[in-house]
Design an enzyme around this catalytic site. Structure first.
Site, PDB file in Angstrom:
ATOM      1  N   ASN A  32       0.881  -1.167   0.000  1.00 20.62           N
ATOM      2  CA  ASN A  32       0.000   0.000   0.000  1.00 20.62           C
ATOM      3  C   ASN A  32       0.917   1.215   0.000  1.00 20.62           C
ATOM      4  O   ASN A  32       1.461   1.607   1.021  1.00 20.62           O
ATOM      5  CB  ASN A  32      -0.875  -0.057   1.265  1.00 20.62           C
ATOM      6  CG  ASN A  32      -1.850   1.082   1.335  1.00 20.62           C
ATOM      7  OD1 ASN A  32      -1.790   2.030   0.547  1.00 20.62           O
ATOM      8  ND2 ASN A  32      -2.741   1.012   2.299  1.00 20.62           N
ATOM      9  N   ARG A  70      -2.588  -2.032  -3.452  1.00 16.84           N
ATOM     10  CA  ARG A  70      -3.762  -1.176  -3.375  1.00 16.84           C
ATOM     11  C   ARG A  70      -3.626  -0.135  -4.479  1.00 16.84           C
ATOM     12  O   ARG A  70      -2.611   0.556  -4.568  1.00 16.84           O
ATOM     13  CB  ARG A  70      -3.809  -0.480  -2.018  1.00 16.84           C
ATOM     14  CG  ARG A  70      -4.924   0.527  -1.916  1.00 16.84           C
ATOM     15  CD  ARG A  70      -4.873   1.246  -0.587  1.00 16.84           C
ATOM     16  NE  ARG A  70      -5.930   2.230  -0.483  1.00 16.84           N
ATOM     17  CZ  ARG A  70      -5.849   3.318   0.279  1.00 16.84           C
ATOM     18  NH1 ARG A  70      -4.768   3.552   0.982  1.00 16.84           N
ATOM     19  NH2 ARG A  70      -6.850   4.161   0.330  1.00 16.84           N
ATOM     20  N   HIS A 103     -11.907   3.750  -0.296  1.00 19.57           N
ATOM     21  CA  HIS A 103     -11.722   2.931   0.916  1.00 19.57           C
ATOM     22  C   HIS A 103     -12.424   1.580   0.802  1.00 19.57           C
ATOM     23  O   HIS A 103     -12.781   0.959   1.811  1.00 19.57           O
ATOM     24  CB  HIS A 103     -12.242   3.662   2.188  1.00 19.57           C
ATOM     25  CG  HIS A 103     -11.382   4.821   2.601  1.00 19.57           C
ATOM     26  ND1 HIS A 103     -11.894   6.024   3.016  1.00 19.57           N
ATOM     27  CD2 HIS A 103     -10.043   4.962   2.642  1.00 19.57           C
ATOM     28  CE1 HIS A 103     -10.904   6.858   3.303  1.00 19.57           C
ATOM     29  NE2 HIS A 103      -9.772   6.229   3.080  1.00 19.57           N
ATOM     30  N   ARG A 116      -7.387  16.995   3.758  1.00 18.05           N
ATOM     31  CA  ARG A 116      -8.364  17.227   2.673  1.00 18.05           C
ATOM     32  C   ARG A 116      -9.628  17.880   3.220  1.00 18.05           C
ATOM     33  O   ARG A 116     -10.023  17.614   4.354  1.00 18.05           O
ATOM     34  CB  ARG A 116      -8.706  15.902   1.990  1.00 18.05           C
ATOM     35  CG  ARG A 116      -7.635  15.411   1.045  1.00 18.05           C
ATOM     36  CD  ARG A 116      -7.905  14.008   0.554  1.00 18.05           C
ATOM     37  NE  ARG A 116      -7.120  13.023   1.271  1.00 18.05           N
ATOM     38  CZ  ARG A 116      -7.335  11.714   1.243  1.00 18.05           C
ATOM     39  NH1 ARG A 116      -8.326  11.216   0.525  1.00 18.05           N
ATOM     40  NH2 ARG A 116      -6.561  10.899   1.925  1.00 18.05           N
ATOM     41  N   GLU A 137      -6.485  -3.733   5.392  1.00 16.60           N
ATOM     42  CA  GLU A 137      -6.521  -3.650   3.923  1.00 16.60           C
ATOM     43  C   GLU A 137      -5.508  -4.599   3.292  1.00 16.60           C
ATOM     44  O   GLU A 137      -5.742  -5.155   2.222  1.00 16.60           O
ATOM     45  CB  GLU A 137      -6.257  -2.199   3.485  1.00 16.60           C
ATOM     46  CG  GLU A 137      -7.419  -1.276   3.810  1.00 16.60           C
ATOM     47  CD  GLU A 137      -7.008   0.180   3.944  1.00 16.60           C
ATOM     48  OE1 GLU A 137      -6.136   0.479   4.797  1.00 16.60           O
ATOM     49  OE2 GLU A 137      -7.546   1.020   3.209  1.00 16.60           O
TER      50      GLU A 137
END
Ligand code: ADP
Length: 405
Positions: free
Chosen positions: A8, A93, A181, A241, A379
């Site tokens: 990732n 990812r 996500h 963000r 993940e």
């Protein structure tokens, strides 16, 4: 040993994990780690599943070390660590799969070129995801690599949830809501199905609250709506963000403040969110320690907007049976969970203060009309599962994460 490596790759960090396959092809996490502060003074820690440190390094004068240099170091380590074995594949990812890629894919040049065209839609992530794939392809051209998309899980969303109210032809050209996500939500959905199967079949909001933050409305474990849209800017307040914004503000910055597009992009992706509002840090822990009025306001805005976004997902679900918190803030910050839940108390949500402070798996009171749970995300495991299936040419269809492959 046969193993899958999950990667990732972000702008200043690379997370990775090694999964050994047993005789039944079940993946077992054997080691994992993270490069941090890439571009400044990179450091690396690799630990076994039991927490034993296998490798720890810091490159104090390593500002010039690129992602590619560090990946080469990691790849050499992985080949030595998996001494007698074979790395079957490396799974990545990849944040944006656009409209075309709705399931994990074996990487080839044509796929990389198509994914490259999506970089403007995820400038914080996609270029780094793809650079990692290209670096490894140069290092080991024969090594199979698999791209796993963060958008793919949301492909199940009803068509209406994918639309912006803009001219039709723009939607047809791919200007639509995708959601992100997805690897995290898929993992959380499967874990919930294992831990609390009845809840998992119900109306669930999963809240992935990390540096990036979003929420996903799930019915029977499938995404029916989500807070992120065309890019990973939309929805909740994040570390740096902005989250949901009046698009008129962007026009104003262009026409009245004469800001160039890349300066606006920099502001919205890297200088907004908790960092922008506090003027102090993007990190929740640092803001809690700071305690100043600006830090407190940033944290309150995060909670208030999170509650508002959660409420906005309710029509897609027609009610709420469970709310599940995950990722850095969701798993570790009781104060943020409490602040969000208090703002949603009118739904019959009751948080158990002691369980919440203990980061317990179940944090609602017995009387709460909505179950509140913490499910740590993984993940990397999801990437490993998808990678194995992509290698075998089968789809990974909702098995429990430790389940038979
Ligand atoms: P990323 O999106 O980079 O994977 P993470 O999921 O690691 O991000 O989340 C990072 C956020 O989680 C940061 O704001 C950090 O402060 C917060 N966090 C991590 N651990 C804790 C903790 N123990 N208490 C409060 N916040 C935490």
């Amino acid at each position: 040993m046969r193993a899958i490596v999950s990667l990732n790759s972000g702008s200043s960090s690379i997370k990775f994990a090694v999964f050994a396959l047993d005789a039944d092809n079940r993946p077992h996490h054997t080691a994992g780690g993270k490069f941090e502060r890439i571009g400044i003074a990179p450091s690396l820690v690799i630990r076994t599943d039991a927490g034993e440190v296998l490798e720890e390094r810091a490159w104090d004068d390593g500002a010039a070390l690129t992602h590619a240099d560090l990946l080469e170091y990691l790849f050499d380590w992985a080949r030595a660590h998996i001494a007698q074995g074979t790395i079957l594949a490396i799974g990545h990812r990849v944040v944006h799969g656009g409209s075309s890629f709705v399931a994990p894919r074996r990487v080839d040049d044509a796929l990389l070129d198509e994914l490259e065209s999506l970089c403007p839609l995820a400038p914080l992530h996609q270029p780094h995801n793809l650079a990692a794939i290209r670096s490894l392809a140069r290092l080991a051209p024969e090594q199979p690599q698999v791209a796993c998309f963060d958008t793919a899980f949301h492909h199940a969303m009803p068509p209406l949830a994918t639309r912006f109210a803009i001219p039709r032809e723009l939607h047809e050209r791919g200007l639509r809501r995708y959601g992100f996500h997805g690897l995290s939500y898929e993992y959380v959905a499967q874990e919930l199905a294992r831990i609390a199967p009845a809840l998992a079949r119900g109306r669930v909001i999963a809240a992935h609250l990390g540096n990036g933050a979003s929420m996903c409305a799930m019915l029977d474990g499938l995404s029916v709506d989500t807070t992120m849209g065309f890019t990973a800017l939309d929805g909740l307040v994040m570390g740096t963000r902005c989250g949901t914004l009046d698009p008129g503000l962007v026009l104003h910055l262009q026409t009245q403040e004469h800001m160039a597009p890349d300066a606006i992009e920099d502001m919205l992706y890297r200088r907004s969110g908790l960092l922008g509002v506090s003027g102090i840090s993007s990190d929740v822990r640092a803001l809690r320690e700071d305690g100043s009025a600006a830090a407190t306001e940033a944290l309150e805005l995060f909670a208030s907007r999170a509650a508002r976004e959660a409420a906005g997902l309710l029509p897609a679900l027609g009610g709420l049976d469970a709310m599940v918190f995950t990722a850095g803030i969701g798993e570790n910050d009781p104060a943020m969970r409490a602040a969000i839940c208090q703002r949603l108390a009118w739904l019959g949500i009751e948080i158990d203060p002691a369980a919440n402070v203990a980061n317990a798996p179940l944090i609602s009171t017995p009387d709460s009309r909505v179950a509140l749970r913490i499910v740590p995300t993984d993940e990397e495991r999801m990437i490993a599962l998808h990678t194995l299936h992509a290698l075998n040419g089968t789809a990974h269809k909702g098995q429990a994460p430790e389940g038979e492959l």
